[in-house]
Design an enzyme around this catalytic site. Structure first.
Site, mmCIF file in Angstrom:
data_model
loop_
_atom_site.group_PDB
_atom_site.id
_atom_site.type_symbol
_atom_site.label_atom_id
_atom_site.label_comp_id
_atom_site.label_asym_id
_atom_site.label_seq_id
_atom_site.Cartn_x
_atom_site.Cartn_y
_atom_site.Cartn_z
ATOM 1 N N ASP A 307 -4.020 1.776 8.900
ATOM 2 C CA ASP A 307 -3.748 3.315 8.671
ATOM 3 C C ASP A 307 -4.201 3.830 7.294
ATOM 4 O O ASP A 307 -4.123 3.285 6.285
ATOM 5 C CB ASP A 307 -2.274 3.458 8.977
ATOM 6 C CG ASP A 307 -1.901 5.234 9.040
ATOM 7 O OD1 ASP A 307 -2.552 5.553 9.917
ATOM 8 O OD2 ASP A 307 -0.946 5.306 8.136
ATOM 9 N N GLU A 341 -8.704 3.408 9.549
ATOM 10 C CA GLU A 341 -8.640 4.551 9.941
ATOM 11 C C GLU A 341 -9.082 5.664 8.567
ATOM 12 O O GLU A 341 -8.414 5.666 7.623
ATOM 13 C CB GLU A 341 -7.427 5.201 10.224
ATOM 14 C CG GLU A 341 -7.331 6.684 10.714
ATOM 15 C CD GLU A 341 -5.802 7.115 10.258
ATOM 16 O OE1 GLU A 341 -5.763 8.276 10.814
ATOM 17 O OE2 GLU A 341 -5.236 6.888 9.327
#
Length: 602
Positions: A307, A341
């Site tokens: 993330d 990401e």
């Protein structure tokens, strides 16, 4: 203007149509209803079982380019054990927050529910499951809960709303028995919001003194260097909430106030108060690496999605990523794979994390934005060329563009069908279906690894991003979810939505079948053949050495388009029923509107 690649040459032998998906629009540009009950499917034509994870190499030794991913938020999928709906029975910080009627609260889905639905996922051709973060969260922050998993307190155990560590191990073992991989979503950028600032929250850390500023204004590096800093404070009784214990020490955080997501504060600032970890610290690099080495050793996942990668200094990734891959290999997970990401459409920025940052791959936001441009905004297919002509930026010793992760939408930006619904073009439901299926075909058959966002296979739409795109697969009580008519059926999210006869579910299973059958679609070098500066034909070849060559042709226009490809079909050759043989004349293919075709030319 038609754009072509003049260096492209086709082999004229062994031409065979693999698949053609065609949903027609009339000449007057009005969409016709789609009869989902009578439309022929590839499986009916083949009269053979579709390939799935059983037909692949064993999961432990399988290359990432062999996968079809399913991205799922466990809390919104299926409730396999109602006893854990309220979370912890002993730790109040991770208890409560359960309200099925509130889109910001826990809804009861769990790891046991995922395990129960493995046959459903396998039937759709899924070979890898990516879970949103599952480690123990702070159950409540403000007026919302940690149902999504991004407010982690404890990196050693699963969130009690989702089950136990043993439940997770049983699920992974069950998935592996089905030859399906499991990927965790991990976070190193921040933890749950525990640390407060005296200037913003008072001496006790329990007040909110800066309401007019909507947060604690960011202190720049220059301000910090000059001694203008926040005084960090942990509210009484919360000093030891995090695990491992070193995460409770304020010195391991930046403590500079809230980010605006731009400039230097995108690295050093707090995400809406979430405690931003000081990943510049060598001690933090070592500590976070050890945390996730332990996670790998304990649970044996097959890889990580990481993330908020762009919000961590790139030097951190250059140490962290190779260390975890090496650790996984050392304990017997030879194909352990990590993708990040990086929320950006800039190929140079994306690729920096796979080269300088030494990460194996990233989610391909550049392709997603191009899908929006071509299929939602009706721009030319040259937008796709602009993405693929920069693929070489990803090349290094452990990365290439074929390993990028392709997707149409997600839990942050929303669903592709929802973007179509809210666009200025006022698309009908029939055309939203056509464009959504065509977008997924591009995700499956253009270079890269395909991802299906949970619920897309059941025609989910949604009202936007974030909470509005995180619907329940199990029967929902959220009014703003249930007022949506799902695509290609008469259900809503108030119903159970695990229909294996849904048009999208069956179509995605067929896409996976073709993807698994032909190695060139997974490993082949992609070369551009044809594009246009307006909606129309986009064609590429996928070539695997001298063994296999595949041609993929997409038409993004609402009218049929013709393109010269340099080969012809033999008269009378059996082709997919949705396509007429007289539409291929003298080497020119006429492609129906919003459709695609795949051919094998050797």
């Amino acid at each position: 203007m038609i754009i072509t690649n003049s260096t492209f040459t086709l082999k004229r032998s062994k031409i065979a149509l693999l698949i053609l998906s065609s949903l027609f629009i009339s000449a007057c540009n009005e969409t016709k209803p789609i009869n989902t009950e009578k439309s022929a499917s590839l499986s009916e034509v083949k009269a053979l079982p579709l390939k799935n994870a059983d037909d692949l190499a064993p999961y432990l030794n399988r290359n990432i380019q062999d996968e079809v991913f399913y991205f799922v938020m466990p809390d919104r999928f299926y409730n396999g054990n109602t006893d854990n709906d309220q979370g912890s029975k002993t730790d109040i910080i991770s208890a409560g927050g359960f309200d099925k009627a509130d889109k910001g609260m826990y809804h009861g889905g769990d790891i046991q529910g995922l395990q129960a639905k493995l046959p459903y996922l396998k039937g759709m051709g899924i070979s890898a499951i990516w879970l949103t973060p599952i480690m123990r969260n702070q159950a409540m922050q403000g007026d919302s809960s940690g149902y999504h998993g991004y407010w982690i307190l404890d990196f050693n155990e699963i969130d009690p709303h989702l089950g136990s560590n043993e439940d997770l191990k049983r699920f992974i073992n069950a998935a592996h028995k089905e030859n399906i991989k499991v990927f965790f979503d991990i976070i190193t950028n921040h933890t749950a919001d525990v640390i407060k600032y005296v200037e913003c929250h008072g001496e006790d850390g329990l007040q909110y003194l800066m309401k007019e500023d909507d947060g604690c204004l960011y202190k720049t590096l220059a301000q910090v260097a000059a001694g203008d800093t926040y005084q960090a404070v942990i509210p009484k009784g919360q000093e030891n909430l995090k695990s491992p214990a070193w995460l409770n020490d304020k010195k391991y955080y930046h403590n500079q106030g809230d980010t605006t997501y731009e400039g230097e504060d995108s690295i050093y600032g707090d995400f809406s108060g979430l405690d931003d970890i000081d990943t510049n610290s060598p001690e933090v690099v070592t500590g976070m690496t050890e945390i996730f080495k332990n996670v790998i050793s304990e649970f044996k996942p097959d890889g990580f999605r990481i993330d908020t990668v762009k919000h961590v200094n790139i030097e951190f990734w250059a140490e962290f990523a190779p260390a975890l891959v090496d650790h996984a290999k050392a304990i017997g997970i030879p194909e352990f794979f990590m993708f990040g990401e990086v929320y950006s459409g800039d190929v140079k920025e994306l690729s920096a994390y796979t080269t300088i940052g030494k990460m194996q791959s990233v989610l391909d936001f550049s392709l997603q934005f191009a899908l929006q441009d071509t299929l939602i905004k009706q721009q030319g297919t040259h937008k796709l060329v602009e993405v693929f002509e920069n693929d070489a930026y990803y090349n290094d010793s452990d990365s290439n563009a074929n390993q990028l992760l392709n997707f149409t939408g997600n839990h942050d930006m929303g669903r592709f069908s929802g973007m179509l619904k809210s666009s200025d073009f006022n698309y009908s439901e029939a055309e939203i279906i056509q464009r959504t299926l065509l977008a997924h075909a591009m995700v499956y058959f253009l270079r890269g690894v395909p991802i299906v966002y949970y619920g897309d296979e059941q025609g989910f739409v949604g009202d936007g991003g974030d909470k509005d795109s995180r619907q329940d697969m199990m029967p929902s009580l959220v009014d703003s979810y249930n007022d949506d008519d799902l695509l290609a059926n008469i259900k809503t999210t108030a119903d159970d939505n695990f229909d294996e006869n849904h048009l999208f579910y069956k179509t995605f299973a067929e896409y996976a079948d073709i993807y698994y059958q032909y190695p060139a679609l997974r490993f082949g070098e992609q070369k551009f053949i044809n594009a246009d500066n307006k909606p129309g034909v986009f064609a590429v070849s996928r070539t695997l050495k001298d063994e296999e060559e595949i041609i993929i042709v997409f038409n993004t226009a609402k009218t049929e388009k013709s393109v010269a490809l340099g080969f012809t079909l033999k008269n009378g050759e059996k082709i997919y029923p949705a396509f007429k043989s007289d539409e291929f004349v003298d080497g020119t293919l006429t492609v129906p509107p919003l459709s695609f075709a795949i051919y094998q030319v050797r």
